[in-house]
Design a protein around this motif. Structure first.
Motif, PDB file in Angstrom:
ATOM      1  N   ASN A 152      22.662  16.783 -10.530  1.00  0.00           N
ATOM      2  CA  ASN A 152      21.207  16.783 -10.609  1.00  0.00           C
ATOM      3  C   ASN A 152      20.665  15.885  -9.507  1.00  0.00           C
ATOM      4  OD1 ASN A 152      18.647  15.221 -11.770  1.00  0.00           O
ATOM      5  ND2 ASN A 152      18.625  17.303 -12.598  1.00  0.00           N
ATOM      6  N   THR A 153      19.612  16.341  -8.818  1.00  0.00           N
ATOM      7  CA  THR A 153      19.121  15.594  -7.654  1.00  0.00           C
ATOM      8  C   THR A 153      18.605  14.208  -8.018  1.00  0.00           C
ATOM      9  OG1 THR A 153      16.967  16.686  -7.887  1.00  0.00           O
ATOM     10  CG2 THR A 153      18.543  17.673  -6.346  1.00  0.00           C
ATOM     11  N   VAL A 154      18.033  14.054  -9.198  1.00  0.00           N
ATOM     12  CA  VAL A 154      17.541  12.735  -9.613  1.00  0.00           C
ATOM     13  C   VAL A 154      18.706  11.778  -9.809  1.00  0.00           C
ATOM     14  CG1 VAL A 154      16.285  11.455 -11.390  1.00  0.00           C
ATOM     15  CG2 VAL A 154      15.472  13.708 -10.678  1.00  0.00           C
ATOM     16  N   ASP A 155      19.752  12.241 -10.497  1.00  0.00           N
ATOM     17  CA  ASP A 155      20.940  11.407 -10.704  1.00  0.00           C
ATOM     18  C   ASP A 155      21.555  10.996  -9.367  1.00  0.00           C
ATOM     19  OD1 ASP A 155      20.639  11.781 -13.442  1.00  0.00           O
ATOM     20  OD2 ASP A 155      22.043  13.459 -13.514  1.00  0.00           O
ATOM     21  N   VAL A 156      21.654  11.954  -8.450  1.00  0.00           N
ATOM     22  CA  VAL A 156      22.276  11.670  -7.158  1.00  0.00           C
ATOM     23  C   VAL A 156      21.420  10.703  -6.345  1.00  0.00           C
ATOM     24  CG1 VAL A 156      23.021  12.680  -4.966  1.00  0.00           C
ATOM     25  CG2 VAL A 156      23.491  13.879  -7.111  1.00  0.00           C
ATOM     26  N   ALA A 157      20.090  10.858  -6.401  1.00  0.00           N
ATOM     27  CA  ALA A 157      19.198   9.941  -5.678  1.00  0.00           C
ATOM     28  C   ALA A 157      19.356   8.509  -6.191  1.00  0.00           C
ATOM     29  CB  ALA A 157      17.751  10.405  -5.815  1.00  0.00           C
ATOM     30  N   CYS A 158      19.428   8.353  -7.511  1.00  0.00           N
ATOM     31  CA  CYS A 158      19.585   7.010  -8.101  1.00  0.00           C
ATOM     32  C   CYS A 158      20.924   6.392  -7.713  1.00  0.00           C
ATOM     33  CB  CYS A 158      19.458   7.082  -9.616  1.00  0.00           C
ATOM     34  SG  CYS A 158      17.801   7.477 -10.203  1.00  0.00           S
ATOM     35  N   GLU A 159      21.974   7.210  -7.746  1.00  0.00           N
ATOM     36  CA  GLU A 159      23.291   6.709  -7.359  1.00  0.00           C
ATOM     37  C   GLU A 159      23.319   6.376  -5.866  1.00  0.00           C
ATOM     38  OE1 GLU A 159      27.263   5.515  -7.449  1.00  0.00           O
ATOM     39  OE2 GLU A 159      25.816   5.799  -9.083  1.00  0.00           O
ATOM     40  N   SER A 160      22.613   7.150  -5.047  1.00  0.00           N
ATOM     41  CA  SER A 160      22.554   6.873  -3.605  1.00  0.00           C
ATOM     42  C   SER A 160      21.878   5.526  -3.335  1.00  0.00           C
ATOM     43  CB  SER A 160      21.798   7.985  -2.880  1.00  0.00           C
ATOM     44  OG  SER A 160      22.464   9.218  -2.984  1.00  0.00           O
ATOM     45  N   ILE A 161      20.781   5.259  -4.039  1.00  0.00           N
ATOM     46  CA  ILE A 161      20.088   3.976  -3.888  1.00  0.00           C
ATOM     47  C   ILE A 161      21.023   2.820  -4.226  1.00  0.00           C
ATOM     48  CG2 ILE A 161      18.249   2.527  -4.844  1.00  0.00           C
ATOM     49  CD1 ILE A 161      16.619   5.122  -5.189  1.00  0.00           C
ATOM     50  N   LYS A 162      21.764   2.985  -5.310  1.00  0.00           N
ATOM     51  CA  LYS A 162      22.714   1.943  -5.730  1.00  0.00           C
ATOM     52  C   LYS A 162      23.774   1.711  -4.657  1.00  0.00           C
ATOM     53  CE  LYS A 162      26.321   1.144  -9.191  1.00  0.00           C
ATOM     54  NZ  LYS A 162      27.021   1.724 -10.365  1.00  0.00           N
ATOM     55  N   GLN A 163      24.332   2.795  -4.118  1.00  0.00           N
ATOM     56  CA  GLN A 163      25.380   2.650  -3.114  1.00  0.00           C
ATOM     57  C   GLN A 163      24.840   2.081  -1.803  1.00  0.00           C
ATOM     58  OE1 GLN A 163      28.096   5.899  -2.566  1.00  0.00           O
ATOM     59  NE2 GLN A 163      28.198   6.395  -4.743  1.00  0.00           N
ATOM     60  N   PHE A 164      23.612   2.482  -1.418  1.00  0.00           N
ATOM     61  CA  PHE A 164      23.004   1.911  -0.208  1.00  0.00           C
ATOM     62  C   PHE A 164      22.791   0.403  -0.367  1.00  0.00           C
ATOM     63  CE2 PHE A 164      21.543   6.138   1.451  1.00  0.00           C
ATOM     64  CZ  PHE A 164      22.041   5.973   2.733  1.00  0.00           C
ATOM     65  N   ALA A 165      22.331   0.004  -1.543  1.00  0.00           N
ATOM     66  CA  ALA A 165      22.113  -1.430  -1.786  1.00  0.00           C
ATOM     67  C   ALA A 165      23.422  -2.210  -1.665  1.00  0.00           C
ATOM     68  CB  ALA A 165      21.495  -1.634  -3.165  1.00  0.00           C
TER      69      ALA A 165
END
Length: 207
Positions: A85-98
């Motif tokens: 799901n794009t929302v789940d992936v966006a949230c996980e991407s933010i976490k990994q970028f941080a």
């Protein structure tokens, strides 16, 4: 030449998608195991391209292009069996970028979205597993299927049988792994790899 072409069977996975933000993840990957010479900095595999398919029509429209990429790069196409799901992936991407910013490794940011997609199964769907059979023996396959169906919980647990180059991927719902291992031991069969959220083989040509 051996060809595994699972496009038609895997296209039926799209029938369960509930939301316009849900999608299936496909990657074309070169593997050192397949005789490909890869740079020393890789971990034995290299991603050629990733795809994000939100519907069956688009998936099948890209079939010939995916096959061509596989042939030209001596690569395999893999299909992640659990929806994303794009929302789940966006949230996980933010976490990994941080985490990359904190560790000073922002050069790795180019691969974040794919990594986040690979680790972000949508919780809206019942989880599917892969039982990896490294054999084409039909009797052996049927024995393993019977043992899985005998495990808790009750009900049909074999959802799909996907051919691979050397065997099959049994796509299943969740079942009692410990009981399954006991049943294999009683039959004097080796333990099998069970993958909780991995891709299955979509396409490969093997010479």
């Amino acid at each position: 030449m051996k060809i595994c072409d699972n496009f038609e069977q895997l296209s039926t996975f799209f029938d369960i998608l509930k939301d316009s933000d849900d999608f299936y993840f496909v990657q074309i990957i070169q593997r050192k195991k397949d005789g490909i010479e890869l740079p020393s900095y890789t971990s034995g595999a290299r991603t050629i391209r990733s795809f994000y398919f939100f519907n069956k029509k688009h998936f099948l429209e890209q079939k010939e292009y995916i096959k061509e990429l596989c042939r030209n790069n001596k690569a395999r196409a893999y299909f992640w069996i659990n929806p994303r799901n794009t929302v789940d992936v966006a949230c996980e991407s933010i976490k990994q970028f941080a985490e990359l910013i904190q560790s000073g490794n922002t050069k790795q940011g180019i691969a974040v979205y794919d990594r986040a997609t690979g680790s972000s199964r949508s919780a809206k769907y019942d989880k599917l597993w892969i039982v990896d059979l490294d054999s084409k023996d039909i009797e052996y396959k049927n024995t393993v299927i019977s043992l899985i169906e005998e495990c808790r919980p009750e009900g049909n647990k074999i959802k799909y049988i996907i051919p691979t180059i050397n065997g099959y991927h049994l796509i299943t719902s969740k079942f009692d792994k410990h009981l399954f291992q006991q049943k294999l031991a009683i039959k004097q069969l080796d333990n099998l790899d069970i993958h909780n959220d991995n891709p299955t083989l979509l396409y490969y040509e093997h010479n």
